[in-house]
Design an enzyme around this catalytic site. Structure first.
Site, short mmCIF file in Angstrom:
data_model
loop_
_atom_site.label_atom_id
_atom_site.label_comp_id
_atom_site.label_asym_id
_atom_site.label_seq_id
_atom_site.Cartn_x
_atom_site.Cartn_y
_atom_site.Cartn_z
N GLY A 173 0.83 -1.21 0.00
CA GLY A 173 0.00 0.00 0.00
C GLY A 173 0.86 1.25 0.00
O GLY A 173 0.63 2.18 -0.78
N HIS A 174 1.86 1.28 0.88
CA HIS A 174 2.80 2.42 0.90
C HIS A 174 3.55 2.51 -0.43
O HIS A 174 3.77 3.61 -0.95
CB HIS A 174 3.82 2.25 2.03
CG HIS A 174 3.24 2.25 3.40
ND1 HIS A 174 3.19 1.11 4.18
CD2 HIS A 174 2.68 3.24 4.14
CE1 HIS A 174 2.63 1.40 5.34
NE2 HIS A 174 2.31 2.69 5.35
N GLN B 65 -8.64 10.24 8.01
CA GLN B 65 -7.39 10.99 8.05
C GLN B 65 -7.22 11.82 6.78
O GLN B 65 -6.83 12.99 6.84
CB GLN B 65 -6.21 10.03 8.18
CG GLN B 65 -4.84 10.67 8.02
CD GLN B 65 -3.72 9.66 8.19
OE1 GLN B 65 -3.37 9.32 9.30
NE2 GLN B 65 -3.17 9.18 7.09
N SER C 185 0.07 -2.26 8.31
CA SER C 185 1.22 -2.68 9.13
C SER C 185 0.75 -3.52 10.31
O SER C 185 1.48 -4.39 10.80
CB SER C 185 1.99 -1.45 9.62
OG SER C 185 2.44 -0.69 8.52
N GLY D 15 -3.26 7.36 1.67
CA GLY D 15 -4.12 6.26 1.22
C GLY D 15 -5.56 6.42 1.67
O GLY D 15 -5.84 6.95 2.74
#
Length: 285
Positions: free
Chosen positions: A36-37, A153, A186, A147
């Site tokens: 994803g990162h 966020q 994570s 994301g």
């Protein structure tokens, strides 16, 4: 690619880039990077001349009893992923380099931080707003990448940038999932084999909600109710929330009038996982 530890080092490097007329992208992370990162970094590399990845487990966004100390860290692995993705710089500061002993200034994004994750993590978004604004001031990027998995966020960062007149383009990127549907995180490393299997109930509930919205269901209560029923069929799952909100204001809504964010936080064992879908993406507006 360089790894730097101090604010001053980052500023010197970025100022040189800016003198050359280069554009700079920033990907803020808490490390322990995954695909994803990597997708965020790859996008940033494609749209900017230089890319900075911050790799910093930010203490101000963790509440009492949360997993600050146990949060996974692996800078060596992160470095390999950043190099593969084409990043130019990793900013990996120690907490004392980001926060003075008598640090007393915070960025609090009101209203948007009071729903969803803000209810069970009351100081979380204050910490996020503070560290992201600090990173923006340190790196001075042209664009910053976040994301959609952390959809609240993302909405909060967009509002902060608007309200505080940051001259930065905020780029939201799609959720990246495992082959079986689980959103990459994570925190997935905390899950036992059985918990990992149980965690699929989140993405199944997302698909159910999406399918109902695609089929024309407009009542958010009905969609949320069916998603909750499905999650409750998994004995290991304990719901924190499942809620439909306006994707921009993060205020509860009763009708699926785009853009609507349908988000959830669910504990699988002791691990708190999040997932969501945004209705706008389904119907083109």
């Amino acid at each position: 690619m360089k790894i730097v530890k101090t604010v001053d080092e980052v500023r010197v490097i970025v100022k040189e880039w800016k003198k050359e007329g280069l554009t700079v992208g920033l990907v803020p992370t808490m490390g322990f990077l995954h695909e994803g990162h990597k997708s965020l970094i790859t996008r940033a590399v494609s749209e900017n001349d230089r890319v900075v990845v911050s790799d910093f487990v930010n203490p101000t966004q963790f509440g009492v009893g949360e997993d600050l100390e146990s949060y996974p860290r692996d800078l060596e692995r992160d470095t390999m992923l950043c190099e593969e993705a084409g990043a130019n710089l990793i900013f990996n500061p120690e907490p004392e380099n980001m926060y003075f002993d008598d640090f007393s200034t915070y960025v609090n994004i009101e209203s948007l931080s009071e729903e969803l994750c803000g209810k069970s993590r009351p100081i979380h978004f204050r910490g996020v707003g503070t560290v992201v604004s600090k990173l923006f001031n340190i790196v001075n990027p042209d664009r910053a990448y976040f994301g959609q998995k952390d959809a609240q966020q993302l909405a909060i960062i967009k509002r902060m940038v608007r309200d505080l007149n940051f001259d930065i383009e905020i780029v939201g990127c799609p959720i990246v999932r495992e082959e079986d549907g689980l959103a990459k995180s994570s925190r997935n490393t905390y899950l036992s084999k059985d918990e990992r299997k149980a965690a699929l109930i989140l993405s199944k509930a997302v698909k159910l909600g999406e399918d109902m919205a695609k089929a024309g269901e407009k009542d958010t209560d009905k969609i949320v109710s069916e998603m909750i029923k499905l999650i409750e069929t998994e004995p290991m799952a304990k719901i924190d929330y499942v809620q439909a909100v306006d994707a921009v204001s993060v205020k509860p809504v009763k009708e699926m009038t785009a853009p609507v964010l349908v988000a959830m936080a669910v504990y699988i064992g002791k691990t708190r996982l999040i997932d969501n879908f945004i209705y706008e993406a389904l119907n083109g507006g």
